[in-house]
Design a protein around this motif. Structure first.
Motif, PDB file in Angstrom:
ATOM      1  N   VAL A  52       0.835  -1.204   0.000  1.00 50.35           N
ATOM      2  CA  VAL A  52       0.000   0.000   0.000  1.00 50.35           C
ATOM      3  C   VAL A  52       0.870   1.254   0.000  1.00 50.35           C
ATOM      4  O   VAL A  52       0.590   2.235  -0.693  1.00 50.35           O
ATOM      5  CB  VAL A  52      -0.956  -0.021   1.214  1.00 50.35           C
ATOM      6  CG1 VAL A  52      -1.694   1.299   1.341  1.00 50.35           C
ATOM      7  CG2 VAL A  52      -1.939  -1.159   1.092  1.00 50.35           C
ATOM      8  N   ARG A  53       1.958   1.198   0.766  1.00 45.76           N
ATOM      9  CA  ARG A  53       2.857   2.360   0.824  1.00 45.76           C
ATOM     10  C   ARG A  53       3.515   2.614  -0.531  1.00 45.76           C
ATOM     11  O   ARG A  53       3.817   3.757  -0.866  1.00 45.76           O
ATOM     12  CB  ARG A  53       3.935   2.129   1.888  1.00 45.76           C
ATOM     13  CG  ARG A  53       3.503   2.545   3.283  1.00 45.76           C
ATOM     14  CD  ARG A  53       4.713   2.733   4.172  1.00 45.76           C
ATOM     15  NE  ARG A  53       5.469   1.513   4.336  1.00 45.76           N
ATOM     16  CZ  ARG A  53       5.398   0.702   5.395  1.00 45.76           C
ATOM     17  NH1 ARG A  53       4.587   0.991   6.371  1.00 45.76           N
ATOM     18  NH2 ARG A  53       6.142  -0.374   5.478  1.00 45.76           N
ATOM     19  N   GLU A 105       2.245   2.242  -3.399  1.00 43.42           N
ATOM     20  CA  GLU A 105       1.339   2.804  -4.402  1.00 43.42           C
ATOM     21  C   GLU A 105       1.488   4.314  -4.429  1.00 43.42           C
ATOM     22  O   GLU A 105       1.530   4.947  -3.374  1.00 43.42           O
ATOM     23  CB  GLU A 105      -0.110   2.420  -4.065  1.00 43.42           C
ATOM     24  CG  GLU A 105      -0.403   0.962  -4.283  1.00 43.42           C
ATOM     25  CD  GLU A 105      -1.730   0.552  -3.683  1.00 43.42           C
ATOM     26  OE1 GLU A 105      -2.419   1.419  -3.115  1.00 43.42           O
ATOM     27  OE2 GLU A 105      -2.048  -0.641  -3.750  1.00 43.42           O
ATOM     28  N   VAL A 125       0.845   8.173  -4.470  1.00 44.54           N
ATOM     29  CA  VAL A 125      -0.220   9.084  -4.051  1.00 44.54           C
ATOM     30  C   VAL A 125      -0.334  10.151  -5.133  1.00 44.54           C
ATOM     31  O   VAL A 125       0.679  10.718  -5.555  1.00 44.54           O
ATOM     32  CB  VAL A 125       0.128   9.721  -2.690  1.00 44.54           C
ATOM     33  CG1 VAL A 125      -0.890  10.794  -2.321  1.00 44.54           C
ATOM     34  CG2 VAL A 125       0.171   8.656  -1.612  1.00 44.54           C
ATOM     35  N   PRO A 126      -1.521  10.436  -5.607  1.00 44.53           N
ATOM     36  CA  PRO A 126      -1.651  11.463  -6.654  1.00 44.53           C
ATOM     37  C   PRO A 126      -1.148  12.818  -6.165  1.00 44.53           C
ATOM     38  O   PRO A 126      -1.192  13.105  -4.964  1.00 44.53           O
ATOM     39  CB  PRO A 126      -3.146  11.483  -6.953  1.00 44.53           C
ATOM     40  CG  PRO A 126      -3.801  10.813  -5.805  1.00 44.53           C
ATOM     41  CD  PRO A 126      -2.824   9.869  -5.242  1.00 44.53           C
ATOM     42  N   ALA A 127      -0.685  13.615  -7.087  1.00 46.88           N
ATOM     43  CA  ALA A 127      -0.186  14.944  -6.730  1.00 46.88           C
ATOM     44  C   ALA A 127      -1.357  15.865  -6.425  1.00 46.88           C
ATOM     45  O   ALA A 127      -2.412  15.780  -7.062  1.00 46.88           O
ATOM     46  CB  ALA A 127       0.645  15.506  -7.873  1.00 46.88           C
ATOM     47  N   CYS A 128      -1.136  16.712  -5.459  1.00 48.97           N
ATOM     48  CA  CYS A 128      -2.185  17.671  -5.089  1.00 48.97           C
ATOM     49  C   CYS A 128      -2.302  18.740  -6.175  1.00 48.97           C
ATOM     50  O   CYS A 128      -1.298  19.365  -6.550  1.00 48.97           O
ATOM     51  CB  CYS A 128      -1.847  18.308  -3.740  1.00 48.97           C
ATOM     52  SG  CYS A 128      -3.107  19.428  -3.157  1.00 48.97           S
ATOM     53  N   GLN A 129      -3.479  18.932  -6.677  1.00 50.07           N
ATOM     54  CA  GLN A 129      -3.689  19.866  -7.786  1.00 50.07           C
ATOM     55  C   GLN A 129      -4.050  21.277  -7.311  1.00 50.07           C
ATOM     56  O   GLN A 129      -4.335  22.143  -8.129  1.00 50.07           O
ATOM     57  CB  GLN A 129      -4.816  19.346  -8.688  1.00 50.07           C
ATOM     58  CG  GLN A 129      -4.557  17.982  -9.295  1.00 50.07           C
ATOM     59  CD  GLN A 129      -3.334  17.976 -10.209  1.00 50.07           C
ATOM     60  OE1 GLN A 129      -3.080  18.928 -10.940  1.00 50.07           O
ATOM     61  NE2 GLN A 129      -2.547  16.900 -10.124  1.00 50.07           N
ATOM     62  N   LEU A 130      -4.032  21.469  -6.013  1.00 51.84           N
ATOM     63  CA  LEU A 130      -4.415  22.795  -5.497  1.00 51.84           C
ATOM     64  C   LEU A 130      -3.392  23.838  -5.904  1.00 51.84           C
ATOM     65  O   LEU A 130      -2.183  23.593  -5.871  1.00 51.84           O
ATOM     66  CB  LEU A 130      -4.484  22.753  -3.975  1.00 51.84           C
ATOM     67  CG  LEU A 130      -5.824  22.493  -3.321  1.00 51.84           C
ATOM     68  CD1 LEU A 130      -5.679  22.553  -1.818  1.00 51.84           C
ATOM     69  CD2 LEU A 130      -6.859  23.500  -3.789  1.00 51.84           C
ATOM     70  N   ARG A 131      -3.861  25.019  -6.270  1.00 54.61           N
ATOM     71  CA  ARG A 131      -2.974  26.123  -6.656  1.00 54.61           C
ATOM     72  C   ARG A 131      -3.065  27.233  -5.620  1.00 54.61           C
ATOM     73  O   ARG A 131      -4.099  27.425  -4.978  1.00 54.61           O
ATOM     74  CB  ARG A 131      -3.386  26.675  -8.026  1.00 54.61           C
ATOM     75  CG  ARG A 131      -3.227  25.704  -9.149  1.00 54.61           C
ATOM     76  CD  ARG A 131      -1.771  25.631  -9.603  1.00 54.61           C
ATOM     77  NE  ARG A 131      -1.471  24.311 -10.136  1.00 54.61           N
ATOM     78  CZ  ARG A 131      -0.440  23.556  -9.758  1.00 54.61           C
ATOM     79  NH1 ARG A 131       0.383  23.963  -8.823  1.00 54.61           N
ATOM     80  NH2 ARG A 131      -0.226  22.385 -10.312  1.00 54.61           N
ATOM     81  N   TRP A 132      -1.962  27.924  -5.501  1.00 53.46           N
ATOM     82  CA  TRP A 132      -1.914  29.026  -4.537  1.00 53.46           C
ATOM     83  C   TRP A 132      -2.927  30.112  -4.871  1.00 53.46           C
ATOM     84  O   TRP A 132      -3.522  30.723  -3.984  1.00 53.46           O
ATOM     85  CB  TRP A 132      -0.510  29.612  -4.480  1.00 53.46           C
ATOM     86  CG  TRP A 132      -0.465  30.923  -3.757  1.00 53.46           C
ATOM     87  CD1 TRP A 132      -0.184  32.148  -4.291  1.00 53.46           C
ATOM     88  CD2 TRP A 132      -0.754  31.169  -2.373  1.00 53.46           C
ATOM     89  NE1 TRP A 132      -0.276  33.128  -3.341  1.00 53.46           N
ATOM     90  CE2 TRP A 132      -0.626  32.537  -2.150  1.00 53.46           C
ATOM     91  CE3 TRP A 132      -1.121  30.336  -1.311  1.00 53.46           C
ATOM     92  CZ2 TRP A 132      -0.841  33.116  -0.904  1.00 53.46           C
ATOM     93  CZ3 TRP A 132      -1.340  30.922  -0.065  1.00 53.46           C
ATOM     94  CH2 TRP A 132      -1.196  32.286   0.134  1.00 53.46           C
ATOM     95  N   ILE A 158      -6.170  29.507  -3.249  1.00 53.55           N
ATOM     96  CA  ILE A 158      -6.131  29.777  -1.793  1.00 53.55           C
ATOM     97  C   ILE A 158      -6.141  31.288  -1.538  1.00 53.55           C
ATOM     98  O   ILE A 158      -6.874  31.784  -0.674  1.00 53.55           O
ATOM     99  CB  ILE A 158      -4.862  29.137  -1.169  1.00 53.55           C
ATOM    100  CG1 ILE A 158      -4.865  27.621  -1.388  1.00 53.55           C
ATOM    101  CG2 ILE A 158      -4.744  29.473   0.313  1.00 53.55           C
ATOM    102  CD1 ILE A 158      -5.828  26.864  -0.535  1.00 53.55           C
ATOM    103  N   ARG A 180      -9.541  32.747  -2.142  1.00 52.74           N
ATOM    104  CA  ARG A 180     -10.459  32.408  -1.048  1.00 52.74           C
ATOM    105  C   ARG A 180     -10.130  33.220   0.207  1.00 52.74           C
ATOM    106  O   ARG A 180     -11.029  33.640   0.935  1.00 52.74           O
ATOM    107  CB  ARG A 180     -10.370  30.919  -0.715  1.00 52.74           C
ATOM    108  CG  ARG A 180     -11.004  29.980  -1.732  1.00 52.74           C
ATOM    109  CD  ARG A 180     -12.526  29.948  -1.627  1.00 52.74           C
ATOM    110  NE  ARG A 180     -13.012  29.573  -0.319  1.00 52.74           N
ATOM    111  CZ  ARG A 180     -13.206  28.324   0.080  1.00 52.74           C
ATOM    112  NH1 ARG A 180     -12.944  27.327  -0.744  1.00 52.74           N
ATOM    113  NH2 ARG A 180     -13.667  28.069   1.285  1.00 52.74           N
TER     114      ARG A 180
END
Lengths: 210, 250
Positions: free
Chosen positions: B50-51, B53, B55-62, B65, B68
């Motif tokens: 499991v480790r 596998e 992890v998808p990259a975080c698609q959040l952009r500054w 943020i 918001r």
């Protein structure tokens, strides 16, 4: 968590204003209203927080929503950060709290729907059912693991994620959970017992263990 | 053997890196511990898988943020000062209540009874009593008139329970504390002064003729002097009842 190298590369790659400043210096600047410092902190800890949240909720979309909320909350309340712990620890604590809140809300929502449907929605007993396209990709072990993980109470699940998946040190976990190292070890032990109790029948089904 | 198995289970929970020779020998002879060890190995293999596998990259952009943060209303912690203010108010109210209880007179205390009676008499028909002593501005023992209703008693001396039985026209004047200047001075032998007056007492200023309560210390003549004239019929009538009575005439 071996994120130090990745963090530095991210900082330089994104052309940040303060790639070399420490967390403490960035927090001090951010408290004075420097948005470049906030951006540097965000880029530095975006992926580590996302990893933890993703492991906990098991869904990328939900994880991104939570990560966004984590940073919004952290930056809005940065003036309350007393620097008695590391910034990363504080951030992880916020992330875990939000994961817990989400799990509770999801449980309440599922119970409400179940009640309305007369408790006939058996598929909703799993708080995070795997998505159909993911099911195709996942092998039996993976499915058994996450099924068992999702059946755990939230506090046990977080401990398994932190220690067994993210391989956090006990000291850092103690800081995040605001307890002692001995206390964390005990809680991890209990969480593992609970996890194995759920996992064992599932592994037996797929023939992994006798 | 059981003790060894228990030790092995505890050792497994301490996250060991590998089997020692001691435990290897134990596993060869113990099927239960061997099964435990296999389960542990399966669990670790699963964790490794499991480790591994991605992890998808975080698609959040500054930018998202930052936007918001700009548009989101500032949610300062408003409850902290409010909580402090509320706690302060509660403390102040608590102290005030405590002081009130401490200073509020008890009904058993003659002083408090007077205050209560004074409070009750704070009405349009409020009666004022003015004291006058013979030849002086104020009587040393009457600096603060204290009025209480006497408790009617049965023949056996027990207090009467019924309020209807209380005589209407009788009030007792308890003695005020003795001033320091009067200590040791010769004073009348009376220890309790009783005022007898018919009801109602006419409020001062309501009639053109102002009347005063006569004060007597034991002697009818003195009472007459204080009253500013001869003893009245009421005074004469009460002479035999109580030597220490103050006879009031109106």
């Amino acid at each position: 968590m071996n994120r130090a190298g990745t963090v530095a590369m991210d900082d330089f790659a994104s052309g940040l204003a303060y790639p070399t400043l420490s967390d403490e210096q960035l927090v001090a600047r951010a408290k004075e209203g420097d948005t470049d410092a906030l951006e540097t902190l965000f880029v530095r800890y975006r992926q580590p927080v996302f990893r933890l949240v993703y492991r906990s909720v098991g869904n990328a979309d939900d994880a991104e929503d939570i990560v966004q909320e984590v940073f919004l909350k952290a930056f809005e309340r940065l003036h309350t950060f007393r620097e008695q712990s590391r910034f990363s620890t504080w951030l992880m604590r916020i992330a875990l709290n939000l994961c817990t809140d989400r799990a509770r809300a999801q449980k309440r929502h599922a119970e409400l729907l179940q009640r309305e449907a007369g408790y006939k929605l058996a598929w909703m007993t799993h708080p995070n059912p795997p998505e159909p396209e993911e099911v195709v990709q996942q092998n039996a072990f993976h499915e058994a693991f996450y099924t068992a993980l999702n059946r755990l109470p939230e506090h046990h699940r977080q401990l398994i994620v932190m220690r067994d998946l993210e391989e956090m040190e006990y000291e850092q976990m103690a800081e995040i959970l605001n307890t002692t190292v001995g206390g964390v070890k005990l809680r991890v032990m209990r969480a593992r017992r609970a996890f194995k109790a759920v996992l064992e029948p599932l592994l037996r089904q797929i023939g992994e263990i006798e | 053997m059981r003790n060894l198995c228990r030790q092995f289970a505890g050792w497994l929970e301490s996250e060991p890196s590998g089997l020692t020779e001691t435990w290897r020998a134990h596993l060869e002879s113990c099927a239960a511990c061997r099964a435990l060890w296999q389960q542990e190995q399966a669990y670790r293999a699963l964790l490794r898988q499991v480790r591994s596998e991605p992890v998808p990259a975080c698609q959040l952009r500054w930018e998202a943020i930052a936007l918001r943060l700009q548009t989101r209303p500032q949610r300062r912690i408003l409850w902290a000062p409010r909580l402090a203010w509320g706690l302060g108010m509660m403390l102040a109210v608590g102290v005030a209540i405590g002081l009130w209880f401490q200073t509020t007179p008890r009904t058993q205390n003659p002083d408090s009874a007077v205050r209560l009676s004074q409070r009750e008499s704070a009405s349009p028909e409020r009666t004022e009593l003015r004291w006058r002593s013979a030849g002086s501005e104020a009587h040393p023992f009457a600096a603060e008139p204290v009025l209480t209703e006497p408790k009617p008693t049965h023949s056996d001396g027990e207090p009467e329970a019924s309020p209807e039985a209380v005589p209407e026209a009788r009030t007792r004047i308890a003695r005020a504390p003795e001033p320091a200047s009067m200590r040791g001075a010769v004073r009348p032998p009376t220890t309790q002064i009783t005022m007898l007056a018919p009801e109602p007492i006419v409020p001062l200023g309501d009639t053109p003729q102002t009347e005063y309560l006569p004060v007597r210390y034991g002697e009818p003549a003195a009472a007459a002097v204080v009253a500013g004239g001869m003893p009245s019929k009421t005074q004469h009538a009460m002479e035999g009842v109580d030597e220490n009575a103050i006879i009031c005439s109106f």
